[in-house]
Write a protein that holds these residues in place. Structure first.
Motif, short mmCIF file in Angstrom:
data_model
loop_
_atom_site.label_atom_id
_atom_site.label_comp_id
_atom_site.label_asym_id
_atom_site.label_seq_id
_atom_site.Cartn_x
_atom_site.Cartn_y
_atom_site.Cartn_z
N ALA A 141 -16.49 -3.38 -2.15
CA ALA A 141 -17.25 -4.06 -3.20
C ALA A 141 -16.51 -4.03 -4.53
O ALA A 141 -16.54 -5.00 -5.30
N ALA A 142 -15.82 -2.93 -4.81
CA ALA A 142 -15.10 -2.78 -6.08
C ALA A 142 -13.71 -3.38 -6.04
O ALA A 142 -13.06 -3.53 -7.09
N GLY A 143 -13.23 -3.70 -4.85
CA GLY A 143 -11.88 -4.23 -4.72
C GLY A 143 -10.82 -3.20 -5.03
O GLY A 143 -9.78 -3.53 -5.62
N THR A 144 -11.07 -1.95 -4.62
CA THR A 144 -10.12 -0.87 -4.91
C THR A 144 -9.70 -0.18 -3.63
O THR A 144 -10.43 -0.14 -2.64
N ARG A 145 -8.51 0.41 -3.67
CA ARG A 145 -8.01 1.19 -2.55
C ARG A 145 -8.78 2.50 -2.46
O ARG A 145 -9.40 2.95 -3.42
N ALA A 146 -8.72 3.14 -1.31
CA ALA A 146 -9.29 4.48 -1.17
C ALA A 146 -8.46 5.47 -1.99
O ALA A 146 -7.24 5.31 -2.13
N GLU A 147 -9.10 6.49 -2.51
CA GLU A 147 -8.40 7.48 -3.31
C GLU A 147 -7.44 8.29 -2.44
O GLU A 147 -7.72 8.58 -1.28
N ARG A 148 -6.30 8.63 -3.03
CA ARG A 148 -5.32 9.48 -2.36
C ARG A 148 -4.86 10.55 -3.35
O ARG A 148 -3.84 10.41 -4.01
N ASN A 149 -5.64 11.56 -3.51
CA ASN A 149 -5.33 12.62 -4.46
C ASN A 149 -4.71 13.81 -3.75
O ASN A 149 -5.29 14.88 -3.65
N ALA B 214 -8.02 -8.63 0.42
CA ALA B 214 -9.02 -7.70 -0.12
C ALA B 214 -10.28 -7.69 0.72
O ALA B 214 -10.85 -6.63 1.00
N ALA B 215 -10.73 -8.87 1.13
CA ALA B 215 -11.94 -8.94 1.96
C ALA B 215 -11.73 -8.28 3.31
O ALA B 215 -12.67 -7.73 3.91
N ALA B 216 -10.47 -8.29 3.79
CA ALA B 216 -10.16 -7.65 5.07
C ALA B 216 -10.02 -6.14 4.94
O ALA B 216 -9.83 -5.45 5.94
N GLY B 217 -10.09 -5.64 3.70
CA GLY B 217 -10.00 -4.19 3.48
C GLY B 217 -8.69 -3.73 2.89
O GLY B 217 -8.41 -2.53 2.87
N PHE B 218 -7.89 -4.67 2.33
CA PHE B 218 -6.59 -4.34 1.77
C PHE B 218 -6.45 -4.93 0.37
O PHE B 218 -5.75 -5.93 0.16
N PRO B 219 -7.12 -4.33 -0.61
CA PRO B 219 -7.04 -4.86 -1.97
C PRO B 219 -5.66 -4.64 -2.59
O PRO B 219 -4.94 -3.71 -2.21
N VAL B 220 -5.31 -5.49 -3.54
CA VAL B 220 -4.04 -5.35 -4.24
C VAL B 220 -4.10 -4.12 -5.14
O VAL B 220 -5.16 -3.77 -5.68
N VAL B 221 -2.99 -3.43 -5.27
CA VAL B 221 -2.89 -2.27 -6.16
C VAL B 221 -2.20 -2.73 -7.44
O VAL B 221 -1.02 -3.10 -7.40
N PRO B 222 -2.89 -2.75 -8.56
CA PRO B 222 -2.29 -3.25 -9.80
C PRO B 222 -1.10 -2.39 -10.23
O PRO B 222 -1.04 -1.20 -9.99
N GLY B 223 -0.16 -3.04 -10.88
CA GLY B 223 0.94 -2.31 -11.50
C GLY B 223 2.14 -2.06 -10.62
O GLY B 223 3.15 -1.53 -11.09
N ILE B 224 2.06 -2.38 -9.34
CA ILE B 224 3.21 -2.20 -8.45
C ILE B 224 3.69 -3.59 -8.03
O ILE B 224 3.06 -4.25 -7.20
N HIS C 141 -0.45 -3.90 -1.50
CA HIS C 141 -1.87 -3.70 -1.17
C HIS C 141 -2.01 -2.38 -0.44
O HIS C 141 -1.06 -1.88 0.17
N ALA C 142 -3.21 -1.81 -0.49
CA ALA C 142 -3.47 -0.57 0.24
C ALA C 142 -4.87 -0.60 0.80
O ALA C 142 -5.73 -1.36 0.35
N ASN C 143 -5.12 0.24 1.81
CA ASN C 143 -6.37 0.20 2.54
C ASN C 143 -7.52 0.78 1.74
O ASN C 143 -7.38 1.80 1.07
N ARG D 244 -8.04 6.16 6.81
CA ARG D 244 -6.79 5.68 7.38
C ARG D 244 -5.93 5.10 6.26
O ARG D 244 -6.20 4.01 5.76
N ASP D 245 -4.93 5.84 5.82
CA ASP D 245 -4.04 5.37 4.76
C ASP D 245 -3.11 4.28 5.29
O ASP D 245 -2.45 4.47 6.32
N VAL D 246 -3.08 3.17 4.58
CA VAL D 246 -2.21 2.05 4.95
C VAL D 246 -1.59 1.47 3.68
O VAL D 246 -2.30 1.22 2.70
N ASN D 247 -0.29 1.26 3.69
CA ASN D 247 0.40 0.51 2.64
C ASN D 247 0.81 -0.84 3.20
O ASN D 247 1.46 -0.91 4.25
N LEU D 248 0.43 -1.89 2.51
CA LEU D 248 0.79 -3.25 2.93
C LEU D 248 1.70 -3.86 1.86
O LEU D 248 1.27 -4.14 0.75
N HIS D 249 2.96 -4.04 2.23
CA HIS D 249 3.96 -4.59 1.33
C HIS D 249 4.07 -6.09 1.62
O HIS D 249 4.41 -6.48 2.75
N VAL D 250 3.80 -6.93 0.64
CA VAL D 250 3.87 -8.38 0.82
C VAL D 250 5.15 -8.86 0.13
O VAL D 250 5.27 -8.80 -1.09
#
Length: 406
Positions: free
Chosen positions: A202-210, A284-294, A314-316, A321-327
């Motif tokens: 809903a927020a269009g954000t990746r899952a946290e990875r701290n 993003a709708a598929a679960g892979f929102p863009v990560v700003p700044g990269i 983009h990231a999951n 399940r951590d996923v990096n999607l490089h376009v």
């Protein structure tokens, strides 16, 4: 909305899971209930079944006589396929209407017994499989459903193999114990994965990875997981773009036997970055929102300027399940390097061993960082030094970049 496909073999306990998810707040779409609905008297579905199988499959009140129809199709794959060809499209259309009516922030669970058999796994953000060993399921059918052993085994044989269901699963709920054990698993899934996933969507954000870099032993299931993710991404892309795109599993998890961070790296090849930007809402709708700044990779020697290393990252949104999607654009330096580097490590054990030693050393140094940034930056000097050996290998082996279209 978060779309969940729920399935499991007969007597696995799927109905218990479905009921619990509904109690927790999910919108439940029950394929079995819809299969009954679309063949009620007066429906097009019932008319087509009667025309195909004869009026003998109708009861006196005009309803479908399921035992009679079952006797005609069970054990007869060709007739069963005809029946499925009538009922399944009607069920899918009705399910799609119910999903479309759900709120944007809903968790929609579609209970589909034949999800694997009908190849619907890529339609969902996650596939949840309720699993139990075959001997336990058989015992349940004999004790609780009053079935004969032959009948029970026949019903089990008509469904997908257990191994096929497990291979399609993002989540496996083990129902070899008590009902309460199963309900506890559902509650944990809801609280720790489904709700956070929904909020991130809903927020269009990746899952946290701290957390800092943690290497784990090579998992032989990483390629299978990557394949499921790529199929899901491909299905979510607009139809007009699918034929011009390519998806690849890259990075350390794509190299058999190589220990790595448990992060699946994927590369989506696009004709240019304007297309990448146009695809961002669908991803993003598929679960892979863009990560700003990269917006780029670090250039390596001999590979053009910084512009040729531009990408979209983009990231999951899934917290489990951590996923990096490089376009990346086809033919760009970053695109070529990702594919060539993967293939080099696959083909050259010495290079893979050297890279692993580096990763282990740097992971130990940066284990308390709380992020991956320091670890990633520290690898750049090695990548720079490796550029020349990589190119020598590519020339010596005759390596060619693959077609930009999968």
């Amino acid at each position: 909305m978060l779309k969940i496909g729920l399935t499991g073999g007969i007597a696995s306990g799927k109905s218990v899971v479905a009921a619990r998810l509904k109690e927790r707040g999910a919108v439940l779409v029950d394929a079995d209930a819809l299969a009954r609905e679309v063949v009620e008297p007066g429906t097009e579905g019932l008319k087509r079944i009667a025309a195909e199988f004869g009026d003998g499959v109708l009861a006196r009140d005009g309803r479908l006589d399921r035992p009679k129809l079952g006797a005609l199709v069970f054990g007869n794959p060709e007739r069963l396929a005809v029946l499925n060809g009538i009922v399944h499209p009607l069920v899918r259309a009705r399910a799609a209407a119910l999903v479309a009516a759900a709120h944007d922030d809903a968790v929609v669970v579609q209970d589909i017994p034949l999800l694997v058999e009908t190849g619907q796994g890529s339609d969902f953000h996650l596939v949840v499989v309720v699993d139990a060993p075959e001997d336990i399921r058989l015992q349940r059918m004999l004790e609780h459903r009053g079935m004969t052993e032959d009948a029970a085994r026949s019903r089990m044989a008509a469904q997908a193999m257990r191994e096929d269901r497990l291979a399609a699963a993002d989540v496996v709920l083990d129902n070899s114990g008590t009902v309460q054990d199963l309900l506890d698993q559902v509650d944990r899934l809801w609280d720790h994965r489904l709700l956070p996933f929904t909020r991130n969507l809903a927020a269009g954000t990746r899952a946290e990875r701290n957390r800092g870099p943690v290497l784990v032993p090579a998992d032989p299931l990483w390629p299978q997981q990557a394949e499921r993710l790529m199929n899901r991404i491909a299905k979510a892309l607009p139809a007009e773009h699918r034929d011009a795109l390519r998806l690849d599993h890259i990075g350390s998890t794509a190299v058999p036997g190589l220990d790595a961070k448990d992060i699946i790296d994927l590369q989506l090849t696009v004709p240019d970055l304007d297309v990448a930007d146009a695809l961002a809402p669908a991803l993003a709708a598929a679960g892979f929102p863009v990560v700003p700044g990269i917006h780029s990779d670090t250039p390596h020697p001999g590979h053009h300027g910084r512009e040729d290393w531009q990408k979209r990252f983009h990231a999951n949104a899934d917290p489990a399940r951590d996923v990096n999607l490089h376009v990346r654009a086809a033919g760009s330096a970053g695109w070529r390097f990702a594919l060539c580097f993967r293939d080099w490590l696959r083909a050259d054990p010495a290079a893979a061993a050297e890279y692993l030693a580096l990763k282990r050393r740097l992971a130990a140094v940066h284990s308390t960082d709380g992020s991956m940034a320091g670890y990633a930056d520290a690898k750049e000097d090695w990548f720079t030094a490796a550029a020349a050996p990589l190119e020598r290998w590519a020339e010596r082996s005759g390596w060619q970049a693959p077609s930009s279209v999968s």
